[in-house]
Design an enzyme around this catalytic site. Sequence first.
Site: not given
Length: 422
Positions: A279, A360-362, A365
């Site tokens: 992740d 919230l990385r998705g 990015v």
Amino acid sequence: MAMLGRTSPVNIQASHVLCTPHAYGMRLWSRTASAKGRNLLATHTAGGILLVTGGGLLARRAKRPQRAARRAVAEATQAKEARPVFPFSAIVGQSEMKLSLILNVIDPKVGGVMIMGDRGTGKTTTIRALVDLLPEIACVADDPYNSSPTQSDVMSDDVRERRAKNEEMPVAYRKVPMVDLPLGATEDRVCGTIDIEKALTQGQKAFEPGLLAKANRGILYVDEVNLLDDHLVDVLLDSAAGGWNTVEREGISVRHPAKFILVGSGNPEEGELRPQLLDRFGMHALIKTERDPELRVQIVEGCQEFADDPVVFREKYQEMNKEFSDQILAAMERLKDVTIDADYRLKISQVCSELNIDGLRGDIVTNRAARAYAAFDGRTEVTEEDIRKVITLTLRHRLRKDVLDSMDTGDKVLKVFDEIFD
């Protein structure tokens, strides 16, 4: 200072004296200023002691340009003797890998890329070819961290202090560094180490820079990252995300800039990364061996031509490489002007929510990758097609909830994307 010997030189200015035994008496080496401003050397012998005086801080500063010049000559010689790199434009197939690498170069904040696929598919060759496209960067010549002379976020503390004092700093232009992390590297080799003995006896922070220091403002490549110890992977990801590396030992702390693009590769048959580590990579490229016989023949012929005469082969693709390079540089300049509509941002978050992606990385990015793709395509506005091109690469590896689950090919992501965007 009392002088032993036959005569005493005039105008001696010494900041320190080093005494060592000498078989033929005492010798005193000191710096004196002549009428023309040149340094003279005065010698005296007596008593079996060798005394040497140096120029102190001023002398060390005077030597900096000399060290910078020697380092520049060494780098030029190394570059001349370096083996030729396979042209990026000559690489056949592997579009996912090439696109992921290009987007990370345009916007390093995308967060790196994890490349998983069959062995012998040109992963290392592609990365080296991409670095060869990039222009040289301005660095402070006598700084071991590739510090920028103008950008404060990639300056070491020493360079910042020198800049605050308006000290003149020699500048050298170097190729973007690419550092290979060996599989058996220790944490000291990666992060650097502090010489405790020198710190205690001389009161100096003697720091031996590691691979993270060399990779600053460049690319750090880890082959077989799935076989690397998890704690080392954590160190790499933390440094790549924060842009700084801190080494602490016995109450002594040293930090330096470590802003790089982390690229990992591996073969799924040899083991998988933990989902928590996967992740942390911004993008994930899944590559496979080409099955088309004609493409396989084209790849073999290209490799044979390059092996027979790499210089002629590179000249053949020089113009196409130049176009790629110009397109990437233009995209880097254009990126700050690229905008993404609020409705698209909302739909991206809806896709992530529908896929039940943690954190919230998705979302972050995907927005950054879409902007980088639009900039690469020569536009300042993100379209739905831009998002479609990158969303599989940014979300695929975030779907797994169990280490026993197989890697999704991206079909599930595209299915949800079509449902929400249509």
